[in-house]
Enzyme design. Structure first.
Site, PDB file in Angstrom:
ATOM      1  N   GLN A 288       0.857  -1.194   0.000  1.00 18.99           N
ATOM      2  CA  GLN A 288       0.000   0.000   0.000  1.00 18.99           C
ATOM      3  C   GLN A 288       0.892   1.242   0.000  1.00 18.99           C
ATOM      4  OE1 GLN A 288      -3.518  -0.525   2.965  1.00 18.99           O
ATOM      5  NE2 GLN A 288      -1.839  -1.796   3.704  1.00 18.99           N
ATOM      6  N   ASN A 289       2.179   1.020   0.225  1.00 16.83           N
ATOM      7  CA  ASN A 289       3.102   2.141   0.368  1.00 16.83           C
ATOM      8  C   ASN A 289       3.411   2.777  -0.980  1.00 16.83           C
ATOM      9  OD1 ASN A 289       3.093   1.445   3.030  1.00 16.83           O
ATOM     10  ND2 ASN A 289       5.064   0.384   2.973  1.00 16.83           N
TER      11      ASN A 289
ATOM     12  N   HIS B 100      -1.545   1.490  -4.231  1.00 13.46           N
ATOM     13  CA  HIS B 100      -1.920   2.903  -4.071  1.00 13.46           C
ATOM     14  C   HIS B 100      -1.015   3.835  -4.846  1.00 13.46           C
ATOM     15  CE1 HIS B 100      -3.979   1.687  -0.024  1.00 13.46           C
ATOM     16  NE2 HIS B 100      -4.680   1.322  -1.093  1.00 13.46           N
TER      17      HIS B 100
ATOM     18  N   CYS C   4      -5.940  16.124 -18.093  1.00 20.07           N
ATOM     19  CA  CYS C   4      -5.862  15.241 -19.291  1.00 20.07           C
ATOM     20  C   CYS C   4      -5.143  13.929 -18.997  1.00 20.07           C
ATOM     21  CB  CYS C   4      -5.150  15.994 -20.420  1.00 20.07           C
ATOM     22  SG  CYS C   4      -3.377  16.180 -20.144  1.00 20.07           S
TER      23      CYS C   4
ATOM     24  N   THR D 267       0.484  -2.911   8.646  1.00 15.05           N
ATOM     25  CA  THR D 267      -0.690  -2.171   8.198  1.00 15.05           C
ATOM     26  C   THR D 267      -1.800  -2.266   9.243  1.00 15.05           C
ATOM     27  OG1 THR D 267      -2.368  -1.895   6.465  1.00 15.05           O
ATOM     28  CG2 THR D 267      -1.573  -4.139   6.834  1.00 15.05           C
TER      29      THR D 267
HETATM   30  C1  BV8 Z   1     -11.883   2.801  -3.395  1.00 15.34           C
HETATM   31  C2  BV8 Z   1      -2.245   6.931  -1.093  1.00 15.34           C
HETATM   32  C3  BV8 Z   1     -13.620   2.364  -4.926  1.00 15.34           C
HETATM   33  C4  BV8 Z   1      -2.216   8.392  -0.922  1.00 15.34           C
HETATM   34  C5  BV8 Z   1      -3.952   5.977   0.345  1.00 15.34           C
HETATM   35  C6  BV8 Z   1     -16.327   6.873   0.873  1.00 15.34           C
HETATM   36  C7  BV8 Z   1     -16.042   7.276  -0.436  1.00 15.34           C
HETATM   37  C8  BV8 Z   1     -15.133   6.589  -1.220  1.00 15.34           C
HETATM   38  C9  BV8 Z   1     -14.478   5.485  -0.713  1.00 15.34           C
HETATM   39  C10 BV8 Z   1     -14.750   5.117   0.584  1.00 15.34           C
HETATM   40  C11 BV8 Z   1     -15.664   5.781   1.375  1.00 15.34           C
HETATM   41  N1  BV8 Z   1     -15.691   5.163   2.597  1.00 15.34           N
HETATM   42  C12 BV8 Z   1     -14.817   4.130   2.592  1.00 15.34           C
HETATM   43  C13 BV8 Z   1     -14.263   4.084   1.385  1.00 15.34           C
HETATM   44  C14 BV8 Z   1     -13.274   3.179   0.954  1.00 15.34           C
HETATM   45  C15 BV8 Z   1     -11.929   3.879   1.203  1.00 15.34           C
HETATM   46  C16 BV8 Z   1     -11.494   3.437   2.582  1.00 15.34           C
HETATM   47  O1  BV8 Z   1     -11.087   2.314   2.752  1.00 15.34           O
HETATM   48  N2  BV8 Z   1     -11.605   4.342   3.570  1.00 15.34           N
HETATM   49  C17 BV8 Z   1     -11.238   3.935   4.940  1.00 15.34           C
HETATM   50  C18 BV8 Z   1     -10.497   5.064   5.630  1.00 15.34           C
HETATM   51  C19 BV8 Z   1     -12.498   3.508   5.655  1.00 15.34           C
HETATM   52  N3  BV8 Z   1     -11.034   3.380   0.181  1.00 15.34           N
HETATM   53  C20 BV8 Z   1     -10.857   4.082  -0.941  1.00 15.34           C
HETATM   54  O2  BV8 Z   1     -11.337   5.183  -1.161  1.00 15.34           O
HETATM   55  C21 BV8 Z   1     -10.021   3.370  -1.980  1.00 15.34           C
HETATM   56  N4  BV8 Z   1     -10.702   3.421  -3.243  1.00 15.34           N
HETATM   57  O3  BV8 Z   1     -12.459   2.213  -2.515  1.00 15.34           O
HETATM   58  O4  BV8 Z   1     -12.373   2.950  -4.687  1.00 15.34           O
HETATM   59  C22 BV8 Z   1     -14.627   3.439  -4.647  1.00 15.34           C
HETATM   60  C23 BV8 Z   1     -14.574   4.588  -5.407  1.00 15.34           C
HETATM   61  C24 BV8 Z   1     -15.548   5.573  -5.183  1.00 15.34           C
HETATM   62  C25 BV8 Z   1     -16.523   5.387  -4.179  1.00 15.34           C
HETATM   63  C26 BV8 Z   1     -16.520   4.221  -3.401  1.00 15.34           C
HETATM   64  C27 BV8 Z   1     -15.562   3.247  -3.633  1.00 15.34           C
HETATM   65  C28 BV8 Z   1      -8.691   4.097  -2.154  1.00 15.34           C
HETATM   66  C29 BV8 Z   1      -7.853   3.879  -0.907  1.00 15.34           C
HETATM   67  C30 BV8 Z   1      -6.449   4.412  -1.151  1.00 15.34           C
HETATM   68  C31 BV8 Z   1      -6.254   5.695  -0.404  1.00 15.34           C
HETATM   69  N5  BV8 Z   1      -4.866   6.106  -0.572  1.00 15.34           N
HETATM   70  N6  BV8 Z   1      -2.705   6.351   0.153  1.00 15.34           N
HETATM   71  C32 BV8 Z   1      -1.113   8.801   0.013  1.00 15.34           C
HETATM   72  O5  BV8 Z   1      -0.298   7.952   0.446  1.00 15.34           O
HETATM   73  O6  BV8 Z   1      -1.081   9.993   0.323  1.00 15.34           O
HETATM   74  S1  BV8 Z   1      -4.371   5.240   1.815  1.00 15.34           S
HETATM   75  C33 BV8 Z   1      -3.143   5.287   2.961  1.00 15.34           C
HETATM   76  O7  BV8 Z   1      -3.565   4.367   3.964  1.00 15.34           O
HETATM   77  C34 BV8 Z   1      -1.777   4.776   2.539  1.00 15.34           C
HETATM   78  O8  BV8 Z   1      -1.738   4.197   1.241  1.00 15.34           O
HETATM   79  C35 BV8 Z   1      -1.525   3.665   3.527  1.00 15.34           C
HETATM   80  O9  BV8 Z   1      -0.694   2.719   3.030  1.00 15.34           O
HETATM   81  C36 BV8 Z   1      -2.895   3.172   3.704  1.00 15.34           C
HETATM   82  C37 BV8 Z   1      -3.135   2.210   4.797  1.00 15.34           C
HETATM   83  O10 BV8 Z   1      -2.520   2.722   5.951  1.00 15.34           O
HETATM   84  P1  BV8 Z   1      -1.380   1.783   6.583  1.00 15.34           P
HETATM   85  O11 BV8 Z   1      -0.356   1.519   5.539  1.00 15.34           O
HETATM   86  O12 BV8 Z   1      -2.013   0.613   7.219  1.00 15.34           O
HETATM   87  O13 BV8 Z   1      -0.737   2.759   7.632  1.00 15.34           O
HETATM   88  P2  BV8 Z   1      -1.312   3.086   9.087  1.00 15.34           P
HETATM   89  O14 BV8 Z   1      -0.578   4.269   9.593  1.00 15.34           O
HETATM   90  O15 BV8 Z   1      -2.800   3.076   9.059  1.00 15.34           O
HETATM   91  O16 BV8 Z   1      -0.878   1.804   9.961  1.00 15.34           O
HETATM   92  C38 BV8 Z   1       0.490   1.583  10.190  1.00 15.34           C
HETATM   93  C39 BV8 Z   1       0.570   0.279  10.951  1.00 15.34           C
HETATM   94  O17 BV8 Z   1       1.947  -0.044  11.106  1.00 15.34           O
HETATM   95  C40 BV8 Z   1      -0.034   0.351  12.339  1.00 15.34           C
HETATM   96  O18 BV8 Z   1      -0.880  -0.778  12.525  1.00 15.34           O
HETATM   97  C41 BV8 Z   1       1.175   0.271  13.278  1.00 15.34           C
HETATM   98  O19 BV8 Z   1       0.882  -0.476  14.451  1.00 15.34           O
HETATM   99  C42 BV8 Z   1       2.146  -0.491  12.425  1.00 15.34           C
HETATM  100  N7  BV8 Z   1       3.561  -0.256  12.730  1.00 15.34           N
HETATM  101  C43 BV8 Z   1       4.133   0.868  13.237  1.00 15.34           C
HETATM  102  N8  BV8 Z   1       5.477   0.660  13.338  1.00 15.34           N
HETATM  103  C44 BV8 Z   1       5.723  -0.595  12.876  1.00 15.34           C
HETATM  104  C45 BV8 Z   1       4.511  -1.182  12.483  1.00 15.34           C
HETATM  105  N9  BV8 Z   1       4.425  -2.427  11.988  1.00 15.34           N
HETATM  106  C46 BV8 Z   1       5.567  -3.126  11.868  1.00 15.34           C
HETATM  107  N10 BV8 Z   1       6.784  -2.638  12.221  1.00 15.34           N
HETATM  108  C47 BV8 Z   1       6.899  -1.385  12.720  1.00 15.34           C
HETATM  109  N11 BV8 Z   1       8.097  -0.914  13.080  1.00 15.34           N
HETATM  110 ZN    ZN Z   2      -3.147  18.098 -19.075  1.00 20.88          ZN
END
Ligand code: BV8
Ligand code: ZN
Length: 257
Positions: free
Chosen positions: A105-106, A123, A134, A196
């Site tokens: 997802q990174n 992502h 465009c 994640t």
């Molecule tokens: C989609 C890129 C179909 C940008 C990202 C309303 C309208 C539209 C969609 C939705 C909606 N409601 C819900 C949705 C679906 C939505 C969604 O899931 N929302 C969530 C918040 C509920 N998803 C979408 O919109 C996706 N598209 O569904 O399209 C659609 C289309 C239209 C209408 C409906 C449906 C698109 C999702 C992609 C979003 N883009 N990133 C950018 O990076 O700026 S998401 C972002 O979150 C990053 O990509 C990231 O990778 C991702 C997930 O987060 P994590 O990687 O898990 O990171 P996080 O901080 O959360 O967790 C870190 C973890 O690591 C923790 O658990 C921690 O304990 C752990 N950790 C910490 N240190 C360590 C460790 N683990 C191991 N070792 C360590 N040392």
């Molecule tokens: Zn353009």
């Protein structure tokens, strides 16, 4: 010092189809802030404000500057031992005719920098850019030496605002990437979810799809997540420590096989 059960090591050294999903946590030990940890990127903002087309159109300069600030971090960090362990595991399985699919997802490309190949980027990535109107690719690249660009550059073809090549909330994931990730989840013997919070869909559905299809589901995360209760094996440790330890134990086990 981490110890792993004989049963787990036997499964890992005899399996030949492995799939791995990573999130921001695997890059944390490289110094890249995660999204939802207390000091995470979104602690100050709401995702919709920044990582969405609406947010971009409402406040293009703020969103552009947020990505430039993240690019500055990504440009200055290196892969950590967790990324490297996955490179070595991919090689180990492939040398034995196995299949090791890395899904991330990174957007920081640290897996590729470490040496992983055929990485499935669900992502997008933070390095590339394209026109928000465009859709043509744009040559702009962040560099630490160039003066910082405070607002989105303009498209040379249509004058539209240039945006980062990431998938924003509400945007579809690249269909071929999502399809490849789902196929790997449905056909693997072992599925790892590493670093994640499993809160963002459809990525967060992959571990459950894998488990439903019969895979052994292993989670590597120092904290509990939304899917920890479904994990067959839960390794509550930072990936930069746990993955090298796990791979070393696999090699030791394999040498006596
Ligand atoms: C989609 C890129 C179909 C940008 C990202 C309303 C309208 C539209 C969609 C939705 C909606 N409601 C819900 C949705 C679906 C939505 C969604 O899931 N929302 C969530 C918040 C509920 N998803 C979408 O919109 C996706 N598209 O569904 O399209 C659609 C289309 C239209 C209408 C409906 C449906 C698109 C999702 C992609 C979003 N883009 N990133 C950018 O990076 O700026 S998401 C972002 O979150 C990053 O990509 C990231 O990778 C991702 C997930 O987060 P994590 O990687 O898990 O990171 P996080 O901080 O959360 O967790 C870190 C973890 O690591 C923790 O658990 C921690 O304990 C752990 N950790 C910490 N240190 C360590 C460790 N683990 C191991 N070792 C360590 N040392
Ligand atoms: Zn353009």
């Amino acid at each position: 010092m981490y110890t792993f059960s004989d049963n787990l090591l036997h499964t890992l050294t005899t399996a030949r189809k492995i799939a791995v999903l990573t999130g921001a946590g695997i890059s944390a030990e490289s110094g890249v802030a995660t999204f939802r940890d207390p000091d995470g990127l979104w602690a100050k903002f709401r995702p919709e404000e920044l990582a969405s087309m609406d947010g971009f159109l409402k406040n293009p300069n703020m969103v552009w500057e947020w990505y430039e600030a993240r690019r500055k971090v990504v440009d200055s960090v290196k892969p950590n031992a967790g990324h490297t362990a996955l490179v070595e595991m991919q090689k180990w399985y492939e040398e034995r005719g196995g299949r090791f699919t890395l899904i991330t997802q990174n957007v920081d490309r640290l897996h590729q920098q470490a040496g992983s190949h055929d990485v499935i980027e669900l992502h997008g990535n933070i390095i590339d850019n394209y026109c928000s109107r465009c859709k043509k690719p744009h040559e702009y690249r962040y560099t630490s030496t160039a003066p910082n660009v405070k607002e989105p550059p303009r498209c040379t073809y249509c004058g539209g605002m240039i945006r980062p090549a990431v998938v924003w909330f509400g945007e579809m994931l690249p269909p071929d990437a999502l399809e490849a990730a789902q196929e790997a989840a449905e056909t693997c013997e072992v599925f790892f979810s590493i670093g994640t919070s499993a809160e963002v869909y459809p990525a967060a559905g992959l571990p459950i799809e894998a488990k439903r299809a019969g895979a052994l589901f292993i989670e590597v995360n120092p904290n509990q997540t939304a899917i920890t209760r479904f994990a067959d094996v839960s390794i509550s440790a930072p990936s930069g420590e746990a993955l090298p330890a796990l791979f070393a134990s696999m090699l030791a086990k394999n040498n006596i096989l």
